[in-house]
Design a protein around this motif. Sequence first.
Motif, short mmCIF file in Angstrom:
data_model
loop_
_atom_site.label_atom_id
_atom_site.label_comp_id
_atom_site.label_asym_id
_atom_site.label_seq_id
_atom_site.Cartn_x
_atom_site.Cartn_y
_atom_site.Cartn_z
N SER A 35 45.63 -42.02 -61.70
CA SER A 35 45.05 -43.49 -61.77
C SER A 35 45.72 -43.78 -63.26
O SER A 35 45.76 -43.31 -64.19
CB SER A 35 43.54 -43.71 -61.80
OG SER A 35 42.97 -44.76 -62.31
N ALA A 85 43.99 -52.13 -58.52
CA ALA A 85 43.80 -51.08 -57.48
C ALA A 85 43.30 -49.88 -58.11
O ALA A 85 42.51 -49.18 -57.38
CB ALA A 85 45.33 -50.78 -56.88
N ASP A 86 43.49 -49.47 -59.37
CA ASP A 86 42.80 -48.18 -59.99
C ASP A 86 41.48 -48.43 -60.49
O ASP A 86 41.09 -47.77 -61.18
CB ASP A 86 43.87 -47.70 -60.93
CG ASP A 86 45.02 -47.03 -60.06
OD1 ASP A 86 44.79 -46.68 -59.04
OD2 ASP A 86 45.97 -46.76 -60.99
N GLU A 94 48.32 -47.78 -52.47
CA GLU A 94 46.81 -48.39 -52.85
C GLU A 94 47.10 -49.97 -52.91
O GLU A 94 45.90 -50.50 -52.66
CB GLU A 94 46.46 -47.73 -54.19
CG GLU A 94 47.46 -47.90 -55.16
CD GLU A 94 48.09 -46.64 -55.54
OE1 GLU A 94 48.41 -46.13 -56.77
OE2 GLU A 94 48.58 -46.01 -54.23
N GLN A 114 46.75 -51.30 -49.22
CA GLN A 114 45.30 -50.77 -49.19
C GLN A 114 44.30 -51.63 -49.59
O GLN A 114 43.37 -52.23 -48.87
CB GLN A 114 45.11 -49.44 -49.14
CG GLN A 114 46.01 -48.44 -48.43
CD GLN A 114 45.89 -46.98 -48.94
OE1 GLN A 114 45.19 -46.79 -49.74
NE2 GLN A 114 46.13 -45.97 -48.12
N GLN A 115 44.42 -52.15 -50.99
CA GLN A 115 43.24 -52.90 -51.41
C GLN A 115 44.03 -54.54 -51.55
O GLN A 115 43.42 -55.26 -52.28
CB GLN A 115 43.01 -52.45 -52.75
CG GLN A 115 42.35 -50.94 -52.58
CD GLN A 115 42.01 -50.43 -53.92
OE1 GLN A 115 41.10 -50.90 -54.61
NE2 GLN A 115 42.33 -49.49 -54.44
N ASN A 163 35.00 -48.84 -55.31
CA ASN A 163 35.41 -47.54 -55.45
C ASN A 163 34.42 -46.66 -56.58
O ASN A 163 33.87 -47.54 -57.38
CB ASN A 163 36.86 -47.27 -55.90
CG ASN A 163 37.88 -47.91 -54.85
OD1 ASN A 163 37.73 -47.23 -53.82
ND2 ASN A 163 38.56 -48.68 -55.19
#
Length: 879
Positions: free
Chosen positions: A29, A292-293, A344, A347-348, A587
């Motif tokens: 990340s 995303a992270d 990612e 995905q997000q 998350n």
Amino acid sequence: MKNLSSSEVRQMFLDFFKSKGHSIEPSASLVPVDDPTLLWINSGVATLKKYFDGTIVPDNLRIANAQKSIRTNDIENVGRTARHQTMFEMLGNFSLGDYFKEEAIHWAWEFLTSPKWIGFDPEKLYVTVYPNDKEAKRIWQEEIGLSQDHIIEIEDNFWDIGAGPSGPDTEIFYDRGQKFNDLPEDDPENYPGGENERYLEIWNLVFSEFNHKPDDTYETLPNKNIDTGMGLERIVSVIQDAPTNFETDLFMPTIREIERISGEVKYGENSVTDISFRVIADHIRALSFAIADGALPSNEGRGYVLRRLLRRADMHGQKLGINQAFLYRLVTTVGKIMASYYPEVLQQQEFIEKVIKTEEERFYETINEGLAILNQLLEKEKNEQAQIINGADIFKLYDTYGFPVELTEEIAEEAGFEVDHAGFEREMSAQRQRARAARSNEQSMGIQSSLLTEIDVISQYVGYTTLEAQSELSLLIQDDEFVDHLDTGQAEAIFSQTPFYAEMGGQVADTGVIIDQNGETCAVVTDVQKAPKGQYLHQVKVKKSLQKGQSYTLKVDQARHNRIIKNHTATHLLHKALKEVLGSHTNQAGSLVAPEHLRFDFTYFGQITAKELREMERIVNEKIWEALPVTTIETDINTAKNMGAMALFGEKYGKEVRVVNVADWSIELCGGNHVKNTEDIGIFKIVSESGIGAGVRRIDAVTSKEAYQQFSEQEDELRKAADILKLPRINEVVNKTEQLQQEIQQLQQENEQLSSKIANQQAEDVFKEIKYAHDISYVAAQVNVKDMNQLRQLADQWKQQNISDVLVLATENNGKANLLTAVSPDTVDKGIKAGDLIKAIAPQVAGGGGGRADMAQAGGKKPEGIPQALEEAGRWLQG
């Protein structure tokens, strides 16, 4: 040289070093885990520090990775130069005391020149070396076969960040040819290693062989390491023959989409607008991956960086004729470009778009205010006949409203002003100092310690099946030295097997006792941590003799352990419930599983409602009452992922993993301890929910005994309330409270009516005293009302009755002054505005304010100045 895409280059690099025996470490990340020294992951080696400083010994001493990284120290250069990026990818291969210079140099050359791999023409490659590194120069010359004119000695080729590992490095340059020659042939920078566009650095091999000590001396490291880095964007620009990094397939799809949104401006037609295209393409990539992270825009730390990037990109969008939120529309394009290795973003995608769009819309709400402030500043300086805009003022616009300096400069120059760059830089420097002070001052790379890294005994964990075990004491350590025997004191102990869980994944360590062969407690276990090679390191308080090589009974505190595992399984249930209620984009951002409570941190962009919390709590308790079986299996990582197992935040998983499965409803990778059945948890209660940082929220909860205590305490509070209200039963408290609320509201209404009557009576007296300033009639008076709302009521009466041209009212309450000005429509047309009048009189009460042309208000902390404010109103109207 092959015609390769960026995805092919990345995969080719990883495949090459996998063929050389390297383990491929996945990209971590961008948000550092357990590293307070970094704001962002800023290099390929940053995530491997734990291996280099000896904190952890990896299974394989050869590692390679493709690591996304962020650097923002020179953000102003992004878009202006060929190769500055906010986010970039670093391809790296690393040796941790395994191979060294010879292999590193040979493999770099093979990867770059072999037709099987990149296939560069060897004649196009040049290298630089540290003058004292005779071995590296010899390898390049004698073994690789480079001629003397392709090897350049440079004093700067020594990698050193202060205390910690350091050493010489060798850099590899590619000669892009005469068409990229931006300097005269005799320019001193026109050589491989100089500041020019022709010779492009593509790879740096660092030979970490010294330990830089605090006294600025160097000693040879016990393990010599290799740390290399090759920028993906740079090498792709060479392979794709792109003038800059931005003309590669990593950015051009985004730039084409920006062209489409703009509608008129095209990339490559104007050097000024090209900068804006590049800034936007760079910044949206960094924003998408950072969000995303788990990072989110805010006013501090990482969030401030993201807010600054977003606002800077939006301002450059305006230069392309885009005057509305648009960055969020680029997320899909960014995600598709890098989806082969980084899924990612896609995905997000929905969540990232929502965050960016919301932040953009907020910015556009304030941007006009910022422009108005800048115009007011320019007008003020013009009136004072100034020729330069102060650096502090520029920084305020930049810091508060996100104005890029170049935009302020552009507007200022159009108005005939210069910009105080030096003053701005002083303000920026002060801010950087504040940011550094806010972070830890720990060194970014630790110094190797050999004591724990040299331990080579076996230590097996048996706590999944038993909480009591016979075991031999393998090692005993006190004051960083191995000892064979202790009678008292604090120490660290490693046993051949142990039922004690070491603190990991948020679960606290077990505690308990060590019992000798006579059945007596000889030591208390206060904590357990994992040593670098994975052994279980027990922190013990020795009460009676401990002898290396002797057998002991290790006994975990079972009652405490049981409370921990109830909370751990409840954490998994909460994690699943949270995703069901708030969405899969939430998350985990950390957790704590202790005997007394559990704590769950998660990323979420918004507020959590009481209804959503109740729904999470309901779901968890239903799963508890359904008495679902909790099973654990050991399998490989790919099988676990195919089962749908969630990986927890910050955890690193080996080839074999444990999967905790709650009846196929919650499936997570987890090495911790759990109950056998959800009914063992008893009951679950959320105690609190709060925000703990930018986009990070925290839920605290309890189970079992602590949940019962929580309910009991709440019942006691209700009983106290019932007693105060003189009620026989606590279930009557709500009805009685509602009844009392209605009575209070009724009394408040009656009070308002009485206050209004008093105000009306005052109005009759006040409105009689009309004064004149030239041909302007006005009323200026102090009245006795309770707040600004009643001042406005008086102003409404004044307006309805058409009392005068101007009204000025003042009142004092709780040691503060309130002022109100009102101007009739006809008088506004004459140029007299309520907002101007309020600004003129507010300083008399040490306050400030503003408003519309027909009505304005102000507050002040000096009520004794009210008479002077009323007098000032008359003077102001007199002109």
